[in-house]
Design a protein around this motif. Structure first.
Motif, short mmCIF file in Angstrom:
data_model
loop_
_atom_site.label_atom_id
_atom_site.label_comp_id
_atom_site.label_asym_id
_atom_site.label_seq_id
_atom_site.Cartn_x
_atom_site.Cartn_y
_atom_site.Cartn_z
N MET A 84 44.15 37.90 41.87
CA MET A 84 44.96 39.05 42.29
C MET A 84 44.28 39.69 43.50
O MET A 84 43.10 39.97 43.45
CB MET A 84 44.96 40.05 41.14
N SER A 92 46.58 47.43 38.80
CA SER A 92 47.34 46.42 38.08
C SER A 92 47.95 46.94 36.79
O SER A 92 48.92 46.39 36.30
CB SER A 92 46.48 45.19 37.81
N LYS A 93 47.37 48.01 36.25
CA LYS A 93 47.93 48.52 35.00
C LYS A 93 48.86 49.70 35.22
O LYS A 93 49.34 50.31 34.28
CB LYS A 93 46.81 48.89 34.03
N ILE A 149 46.46 44.93 44.65
CA ILE A 149 47.21 44.93 43.41
C ILE A 149 46.26 45.14 42.25
O ILE A 149 46.56 45.85 41.29
CB ILE A 149 48.00 43.60 43.22
N LEU A 150 45.07 44.53 42.33
CA LEU A 150 44.10 44.63 41.25
C LEU A 150 43.73 46.06 40.94
O LEU A 150 43.62 46.45 39.77
CB LEU A 150 42.85 43.83 41.66
N TYR A 185 53.98 49.50 39.59
CA TYR A 185 53.93 49.01 40.96
C TYR A 185 54.94 49.76 41.83
O TYR A 185 56.03 50.06 41.38
CB TYR A 185 54.27 47.51 40.94
N PRO A 228 51.85 44.93 37.32
CA PRO A 228 51.31 43.67 37.83
C PRO A 228 50.54 42.87 36.80
O PRO A 228 50.64 41.64 36.76
CB PRO A 228 50.38 44.13 38.97
N CYS A 229 49.79 43.55 35.93
CA CYS A 229 48.98 42.80 34.97
C CYS A 229 49.85 41.95 34.05
O CYS A 229 49.43 40.92 33.55
CB CYS A 229 48.09 43.74 34.16
N TRP A 246 51.57 38.77 36.57
CA TRP A 246 50.82 37.99 37.54
C TRP A 246 50.90 36.50 37.23
O TRP A 246 51.03 35.67 38.11
CB TRP A 246 49.36 38.46 37.60
N TYR A 287 54.07 40.03 45.67
CA TYR A 287 52.81 39.49 46.18
C TYR A 287 53.10 38.93 47.57
O TYR A 287 53.99 38.10 47.74
CB TYR A 287 52.29 38.41 45.24
#
Lengths: 202, 210
Positions: free
Chosen positions: A167, A175-176, A171-172, A179, A144-145, A148, A5
């Protein structure tokens, strides 16, 4: 490699960047982080000279990924390549040329704190300093999810309770999904673009 | 064709290094009926490793809207054989300089970049337009810094789609070197002479092809 991030670090009015970054370093070191070296993220922007309203192409080089170069269009496709990309772009110089004053970079220290990698950088355009960037990377996780929460918890530890925990869109959107480092570079591009815009306003 | 570019120079972080690599090359063709003879001869002449089979999907893009009025050509190459091991490559190809009679080989500027995914969207946003695509299927030999390819061009991946009139293989001998290195061109020519009389590799006058 994990989930990173990137956020701007607000320099309080009246303080200068140098003092502020020292304070930030102190907070990080107090948490127990170990300095592991330096890092640089550089961004060079290009535009097409003979096209009206040309899209901007950003070329990013990060010392964290020395054998790669990242290229992304503003709101457009991005690509990760090897070190030959700038040479390739220079062959297109009759059309794509670097924007004047387009080079912006974030340069600073890299810390490791357990599974986290923290990078605090001074953002500068040429000789002038524009701000501070903070990157927090949680290395064991790639979704990411799933991480976070822990990233924001760490940030609250030294930023304070009133920090923004939503977020960011970049990234949102994914997010699943796993990354990838180019999302980190896109976050830097967004950060640098915001700085450029605020620079123009002044 | 998937080839690692010679010695990467990591960028210093300052102005981009303009790697001025030039490709010295000669081309020719053989009828399919004679291609085995070429393979036999190349196995004998080249480095002692098995020839590498390759199947590449090569797309040629052109950008015409340039201030210098010369179109820029770029090829996007994907290996159809081992997609996971070999990345997509984009290769800038400068205009071919046939040169005068003193130059042993054709010369063109060449920059190859390995990329993470299909670059079509990226190239199109740069202003390139797809001109044509081919499938190149054949073998790749090496001798020192020389690279020799023996390949069949076709317009489609489907092996059943027979193309009338395409009964030959394209042979190309090339070497990447700095433009000041004349010996690369000589090396290409001397090697090409070893392939006679099966195939005569020579310079191709690109102007006659327009």
């Amino acid at each position: 490699m994990g989930v990173a991030y990137v956020s701007p670090w607000k320099v309080p009015a009246g303080q200068n960047v140098q003092q502020n970054i020292e304070e930030l370093h102190n907070s990080i070191e107090q948490l127990g982080a170990i300095k592991t070296g330096l890092f640089t993220v550089e961004c060079e922007s290009y535009h097409a000279v003979n096209v009206a309203n040309s899209k901007t192409l950003h070329l990013i080089h990060s010392t964290e990924y020395p054998a790669s170069r990242f290229a992304c269009f503003e709101d457009g496709p991005s690509i990760v390549s090897d070190v030959m990309l700038p040479s390739f772009l220079s062959k297109l110089r009759s059309v794509w040329q670097p924007r004047k004053g387009g080079r912006i970079e974030s340069k600073g220290h890299r810390y490791e704190l357990g599974d986290f990698v923290l990078k605090t950088g001074i953002i500068s355009m040429g000789p002038s300093t524009k701000g501070i960037s903070l990157e927090v990377e949680y290395t064991p996780c790639v979704y990411p999810c799933d991480c976070w929460g822990i990233i924001t918890e760490l940030l609250k530890g030294f930023v304070g309770e009133n920090m923004v925990t939503n977020m960011p869109t970049l990234i949102l959107e994914k997010s699943k999904e796993i990354y990838t480092p180019d999302i980190t570079m896109q976050q830097y591009v967004e950060l640098f673009s915001n700085i450029r815009k605020s620079n123009l306003v002044r | 064709i998937m080839v690692d570019a010679a010695d990467y120079q990591p960028l210093s972080g300052d102005a981009p290094v303009i790697a001025n690599m030039q490709e010295f090359f000669l081309q020719g063709s053989v009828l399919d009926t004679c291609v085995d003879k070429i393979h036999e001869r190349l196995q004998g002449l080249c480095d002692n490793v098995s020839p590498e089979a390759f199947t590449d999907h090569e797309r040629t893009y052109v950008m015409r809207n340039t201030t210098s009025n010369m179109p820029i050509t770029v090829k996007a190459c994907q290996s159809l054989v081992d997609k996971s091991a070999v990345p997509w490559q984009i290769k800038y190809m400068g205009n071919t300089d046939v040169g005068d009679r003193t130059k042993s080989a054709m010369i063109r500027s060449s920059v190859s970049v390995a990329v993470s995914k299909d670059p079509s969207e990226f190239l199109e946003d740069l202003g390139f337009v797809l001109q044509f695509e081919v499938i190149l299927k054949g073998y790749f030999y090496r001798k020192g810094r020389l690279k020799i390819t023996v390949a069949k061009l076709s317009g489609s991946i489907d092996p059943n789609k027979h193309e009338a009139g395409n009964m030959s293989h394209l042979i190309e001998v090339s070497a990447l070197a700095s433009p000041l290195d004349e010996s690369a061109g000589d090396e290409v020519r001397i090697f090409s002479q070893f392939l006679r009389p099966i195939v005569f590799l020579d310079k191709v006058d690109v102007r006659r092809l327009q």
